[in-house]
Design an enzyme around this catalytic site. Sequence first.
Site, short mmCIF file in Angstrom:
data_model
loop_
_atom_site.label_atom_id
_atom_site.label_comp_id
_atom_site.label_asym_id
_atom_site.label_seq_id
_atom_site.Cartn_x
_atom_site.Cartn_y
_atom_site.Cartn_z
N HIS A 3 3.78 -2.23 3.18
CA HIS A 3 3.78 -0.88 2.62
C HIS A 3 5.12 -0.63 1.94
O HIS A 3 6.17 -0.95 2.50
CB HIS A 3 3.55 0.17 3.71
CG HIS A 3 2.20 0.05 4.37
ND1 HIS A 3 1.93 -0.90 5.35
CD2 HIS A 3 1.06 0.75 4.19
CE1 HIS A 3 0.68 -0.77 5.73
NE2 HIS A 3 0.12 0.22 5.06
N ASP A 60 0.82 -1.21 0.00
CA ASP A 60 0.00 0.00 0.00
C ASP A 60 0.86 1.26 0.00
O ASP A 60 2.03 1.24 0.39
CB ASP A 60 -0.89 0.03 1.24
CG ASP A 60 -2.07 -0.90 1.16
OD1 ASP A 60 -2.14 -1.71 0.22
OD2 ASP A 60 -2.92 -0.86 2.08
#
Length: 254
Positions: free
Chosen positions: A211, A65
């Site tokens: 991430h 992400d």
Amino acid sequence: MVFGLVALSWTRAWGGAVPWALVAAGWVAAVAALAAASAWACLRGFAPAYCRLRSAKSAVALTFDDGPDPESTPRVLDELGRHGAHATFFVVGTKAAAYPQLLQRMIREGHEVACHGHRHDWRALLSVRRVTADLAACVEAVTAATGSRPRYYRPPYGVTTPALGVALTSSGLDLVGWSRRSWDTMGRDSPAARAARLGARVEPGDIILLHDAPERQGGRTPAGPDMLALVLSHLATRRLRAEAVGGIERGAPV
């Protein structure tokens, strides 16, 4: 837990009136809901979502992400390439527009690009009009960079609302959550400790959340890029392949 977001978004989704006291309580509860989203594996109360890929017998879905980022995302792509692994990148639309060459590299190297909202702003999820516009802008940015329309969407912080549920029905996007979180944006554990903890718990069919970039430009880089090599080594020890969501997804979301 999600009462605050429900209260705030219900009026905008359906046009009803909510007393001011309820709105004030909603704002307080919304903060708690966002914190809970960091701990909950998958919030899917208002739309069906992929949270596990149950048909996968020897693979997991690796997802990233908040990117792309010109410093940290290339490191992630390099490491994935060294291990022959693939992933789905849930990108922020404004960043995709700023760094289209990184999305193009993702596609060239066999990865999947998906939407994570245009501005990574949870407030957009409180209104059907705003979330519809946010989804459309992110889809446009990804399509312009890659030449292909994205298939999947993960909302900021994993939060779903009635407004998002309404908007998704006409978006053409499937909602993706996660079943295993790396906690790479929180705490001070070493990359090795985080990777070992994740590697010990992962199971076939898990959707792993990492991430590849800070939430905001110039912010603190998450541990994901530093722990990725160790995560992939743990997966190899478990004889689990790392794939993109679309590479192993079968059937409808639940």
